[in-house]
Enzyme design. Structure first.
Site, mmCIF file in Angstrom:
data_model
loop_
_atom_site.group_PDB
_atom_site.id
_atom_site.type_symbol
_atom_site.label_atom_id
_atom_site.label_comp_id
_atom_site.label_asym_id
_atom_site.label_seq_id
_atom_site.Cartn_x
_atom_site.Cartn_y
_atom_site.Cartn_z
ATOM 1 N N GLY A 1 -4.668 -2.556 5.489
ATOM 2 C CA GLY A 1 -3.988 -3.754 4.972
ATOM 3 C C GLY A 1 -4.706 -5.053 5.271
ATOM 4 O O GLY A 1 -4.936 -5.886 4.394
ATOM 5 N N ARG A 2 -5.089 -5.241 6.551
ATOM 6 C CA ARG A 2 -5.691 -6.537 6.915
ATOM 7 C C ARG A 2 -7.138 -6.649 6.452
ATOM 8 O O ARG A 2 -7.775 -7.674 6.690
ATOM 9 C CB ARG A 2 -5.567 -6.757 8.413
ATOM 10 C CG ARG A 2 -6.169 -5.676 9.278
ATOM 11 C CD ARG A 2 -5.698 -5.806 10.723
ATOM 12 N NE ARG A 2 -6.155 -4.715 11.570
ATOM 13 C CZ ARG A 2 -5.559 -3.539 11.680
ATOM 14 N NH1 ARG A 2 -4.476 -3.284 10.974
ATOM 15 N NH2 ARG A 2 -6.021 -2.609 12.481
ATOM 16 N N HIS B 1 -4.305 -34.433 17.168
ATOM 17 C CA HIS B 1 -3.213 -35.328 17.560
ATOM 18 C C HIS B 1 -2.050 -34.564 18.167
ATOM 19 O O HIS B 1 -0.957 -35.105 18.291
ATOM 20 C CB HIS B 1 -2.762 -36.148 16.352
ATOM 21 C CG HIS B 1 -3.872 -37.010 15.841
ATOM 22 N ND1 HIS B 1 -4.064 -38.297 16.260
ATOM 23 C CD2 HIS B 1 -4.913 -36.719 15.005
ATOM 24 C CE1 HIS B 1 -5.146 -38.796 15.674
ATOM 25 N NE2 HIS B 1 -5.686 -37.846 14.905
ATOM 26 N N GLU C 1 -4.319 -7.660 15.394
ATOM 27 C CA GLU C 1 -3.858 -6.324 15.007
ATOM 28 C C GLU C 1 -5.018 -5.331 15.127
ATOM 29 O O GLU C 1 -4.818 -4.145 15.383
ATOM 30 C CB GLU C 1 -3.282 -6.324 13.590
ATOM 31 C CG GLU C 1 -2.392 -5.121 13.333
ATOM 32 C CD GLU C 1 -1.557 -5.234 12.074
ATOM 33 O OE1 GLU C 1 -0.325 -5.218 12.165
ATOM 34 O OE2 GLU C 1 -2.145 -5.323 10.975
ATOM 35 N N GLU D 1 10.649 -4.709 4.306
ATOM 36 C CA GLU D 1 10.733 -6.106 3.870
ATOM 37 C C GLU D 1 10.344 -6.234 2.396
ATOM 38 O O GLU D 1 11.032 -6.888 1.606
ATOM 39 C CB GLU D 1 9.789 -6.994 4.700
ATOM 40 C CG GLU D 1 10.183 -7.170 6.149
ATOM 41 C CD GLU D 1 9.591 -6.105 7.065
ATOM 42 O OE1 GLU D 1 9.261 -4.986 6.574
ATOM 43 O OE2 GLU D 1 9.464 -6.377 8.266
ATOM 44 N N LYS E 1 9.798 -1.197 14.340
ATOM 45 C CA LYS E 1 10.273 -0.844 12.989
ATOM 46 C C LYS E 1 11.334 0.234 13.069
ATOM 47 O O LYS E 1 12.375 0.175 12.417
ATOM 48 C CB LYS E 1 9.106 -0.287 12.159
ATOM 49 C CG LYS E 1 8.233 -1.297 11.484
ATOM 50 C CD LYS E 1 7.404 -0.569 10.436
ATOM 51 C CE LYS E 1 6.169 -1.302 10.038
ATOM 52 N NZ LYS E 1 5.274 -0.517 9.199
ATOM 53 N N LYS F 1 0.839 -1.193 0.000
ATOM 54 C CA LYS F 1 0.000 0.000 0.000
ATOM 55 C C LYS F 1 0.884 1.257 0.000
ATOM 56 O O LYS F 1 0.699 2.165 -0.791
ATOM 57 C CB LYS F 1 -0.890 -0.032 1.235
ATOM 58 C CG LYS F 1 -1.847 1.104 1.370
ATOM 59 C CD LYS F 1 -2.784 0.870 2.548
ATOM 60 C CE LYS F 1 -3.629 2.094 2.818
ATOM 61 N NZ LYS F 1 -4.540 1.910 3.938
HETATM 62 C C1 G6Q Z 1 -2.393 -4.199 8.165
HETATM 63 C C2 G6Q Z 1 -1.178 -3.482 8.461
HETATM 64 C C3 G6Q Z 1 0.090 -4.136 7.950
HETATM 65 C C4 G6Q Z 1 0.425 -3.808 6.498
HETATM 66 C C5 G6Q Z 1 1.878 -4.213 6.231
HETATM 67 C C6 G6Q Z 1 2.286 -3.979 4.810
HETATM 68 O O1 G6Q Z 1 -3.497 -3.820 8.443
HETATM 69 O O2 G6Q Z 1 -1.303 -2.185 8.092
HETATM 70 O O3 G6Q Z 1 0.099 -5.524 8.119
HETATM 71 O O4 G6Q Z 1 -0.451 -4.452 5.639
HETATM 72 O O5 G6Q Z 1 2.727 -3.530 7.104
HETATM 73 O O6 G6Q Z 1 2.157 -2.632 4.489
HETATM 74 P P1 G6Q Z 1 2.287 -2.150 3.002
HETATM 75 O O7 G6Q Z 1 1.173 -2.767 2.236
HETATM 76 O O8 G6Q Z 1 2.224 -0.658 3.048
HETATM 77 O O9 G6Q Z 1 3.613 -2.644 2.496
#
Ligand code: G6Q
Length: 546
Positions: free
Chosen positions: A273-274, A390, A359, A218, A510, A212
């Site tokens: 994101g989530r 199990h 989260e 990463e 971070k 996003k």
């Molecule tokens: C989700 C968070 C988080 C996010 C990641 C990736 O709700 O905001 O998990 O999706 O940190 O972020 P980017 O999509 O900006 O790389």
């Protein structure tokens, strides 16, 4: 609608106090008794709606409990909060944004206005662009730089830009185009990228860089590794245009990276994101299963949205599930919730739910800035059945902790193999029965078990479960299930009076990592000013790293 977030503290509410008193009456009751008292309990504590059959009869509740929980939801303004979410109010208060993920699945023609713009129309423009692109990849029209057909799709992203796509791909694998290989790279550990690409040919590989912000360490690190890997073979930088596409809101950074802006699929700041697997973040899903199946998944989301938005609370699956979780979390002091999909395709569903639930609701500051004097999100965990049986199910049956569980099963299998589906489902039903009713001392003795062994062979029971039955795992029912959990998380967050859509808790680590990375990489011995533990760990690492 404007919501007044300065509200009465939760634990001072009359409904909360009534629940506290009621808990003292319910706690000693056994499910054996509740079922004996009401022979129709297993048919009455059921909601059959929106394609999902929820049996919540094996919960430690009575009708009075459910009434009191619903009163709590009403007192906390859940109805108003739902309206606020669906209409685009700034319910993500700390980030000053709407949380309009429900607009991602609104059918064409529905209008949701935000800042004078019809966001549903924008959503459909992106969906159409995704559909055209997906079809080109699936049909082999989209060629790599050397003219070869794309055979491999590698999604690079992390958190919300990974967990949804990988979960959905695994869940819908049955519907996927089998001559395409899908891989998902998230970890900055180089192993993830290396292992995902070691048997792939760059000439046939398409990378989807999902971010996003397009600034996530990463993802950008892995994206650069992917670009190098590609160019080692293809050499010409122009090749990046054919082998990289982006899903992002940051056109500037996407361009800087070298991706053609025409191959960027956008989304919006109001989509967290989530909550984004049904946006362009789901591009890998759409390539895997095709745009019709993707749209069927959106229909499932929408059907659950409408159910959540309109059904009365006592017939509302996400509300009832949210309230039951809250009942154990806040009154029985349960620390965790387990989710067991009896379906191998849903193996990543628990991991997906971990982010969605923890989260979203793992917070202790309320919307009005106070410190919550009650527990918020429990720990979510799980595994597909029957595997978990199990390993850790021992603890569920005879451990010292109360762990409410969700069991998810499907009436029809996608892979009929002899009687295996009946065996799978028999295990699901048997587990919920055993957890609820256990096995009494008298029953064990009647089997002739020696006296000294009787306590070990006795099952207390009274362990609560929900059972969700769905006809079949399809794109549509996957959408129903995900939206169900999204809204159940929202229900709880609304009552706990927290912002379920921010994630400030991930920031501090971070920032510290950026500084530490410089210290780990520096050629000269760095001046360390951390605590003595962190300083010593860094020195130890530097001494032994090659
Ligand atoms: C989700 C968070 C988080 C996010 C990641 C990736 O709700 O905001 O998990 O999706 O940190 O972020 P980017 O999509 O900006 O790389």
């Amino acid at each position: 609608m404007k919501i007044d977030f300065i509200i009465k503290p939760l634990t001072k509410r009359p409904a909360w106090k009534r629940l506290q008193a009621h808990y003292l009456q319910i706690h000693p009751l056994h499910l054996r008794q509740l079922f004996a008292d009401d022979p129709l309990r297993g048919e009455r504590f059921v909601i059959d709606a929106a394609g999902i059959y929820l049996d919540y009869s094996k919960n430690r509740v009575t009708e009075e409990t459910m009434g009191l929980l619903i009163n709590l939801a009403e007192e906390c303004g859940l109805r108003e909060r739902i309206t606020a979410m669906f209409t685009g109010d700034t319910i993500n208060v700390t980030e000053q944004r709407a949380a309009l993920h429900t607009a991602l699945r609104a059918p064409e023609g529905v209008r949701i206005m935000l800042g004078g713009v019809d966001v549903v129309a924008e959503v459909h423009l992106v969906l159409n662009k995704m559909a055209v692109f997906s079809e080109r990849v699936r049909s082999g029209q989209w060629l790599g730089y050397t003219g070869k057909r794309i055979a491999n799709i590698v999604n690079i992203g992390i958190g919300g830009s990974d967990l949804g796509p990988v979960m959905a791909y695994e869940a819908l694998r049955h519907y996927s185009q089998r001559d395409l290989t899908f891989r998902f790279v998230s970890n900055v550990d180089g192993t993830d990228f290396q292992e995902a690409t070691r048997d792939l040919d760059p000439e046939e590989t398409l990378f989807i860089i999902c971010s996003k912000t397009f600034t996530t360490l990463e993802t950008l690190t892995n994206a650069r590794a992917a670009r190098n890997w590609c160019l080692q073979k293809l050499v010409d930088k122009q090749a990046v245009y054919r082998h990289f596409v982006a899903v992002s809101t940051n056109a500037e950074e996407v361009t800087k990276f070298g991706i053609n802006i025409d191959n960027m699929f956008g989304f919006w700041d109001w989509d967290g994101g989530r909550y984004s697997m049904d946006s362009a973040i789901g591009l890998s899903t759409m390539i895997a299963v095709g745009s019709d199946n993707f749209r069927a998944m959106l229909e499932g989301f929408y059907e659950m949205d409408e159910h959540f938005r309109t059904a009365p609370f006592d017939r509302n699956i996400p509300v009832i599930m949210g309230l039951l979780k809250l009942w154990y979390n806040n009154f029985f002091d349960a620390q965790s919730v387990a989710v067991f999909p009896y379906n191998q395709y849903l193996k990543r569903f628990p991991a997906y739910l971990q982010q969605l639930t923890m989260e979203s609701n793992g917070k202790h500051i309320t919307l009005d800035g106070a410190c919550a004097d009650y527990q918020t999100a429990p720990i979510y965990w799980g595994e597909p059945g029957t595997n978990g049986q199990h390993s850790f199910f021992q603890l569920l049956h005879q451990g010292t902790r109360l762990i409410p569980c969700d069991f998810i099963g499907f009436c029809q299998t996608l892979n009929p193999l002899g009687d295996q589906h009946d065996l799978l489902m028999a295990n699901l039903f048997a587990q919920t029965e055993a957890l609820a009713f256990g096995k009494t001392e008298a029953e064990v003795k009647a089997e002739g078990i020696p006296e000294w062994l009787v306590p070990h062979r006795t099952f207390e029971g009274n362990r609560p479960t929900n059972t969700l039955l769905v006809e079949q795992l399809t794109p549509k029912t996957l959408g129903l299930l995900v939206a169900l959990y999204e809204h159940s998380v929202f229900t709880q967050g609304a009552i706990w009076n927290i912002d379920s859509f921010d994630q400030w808790g991930v920031e501090l680590g971070k920032v510290l990592a950026q500084k530490t990375a410089v210290e780990l990489k520096s050629a000269d011995e760095p001046q360390l000013d951390h605590d003595s533990s962190t300083n010593a760990l860094i020195r130890h690492y530097r001494r032994f790293k090659k």
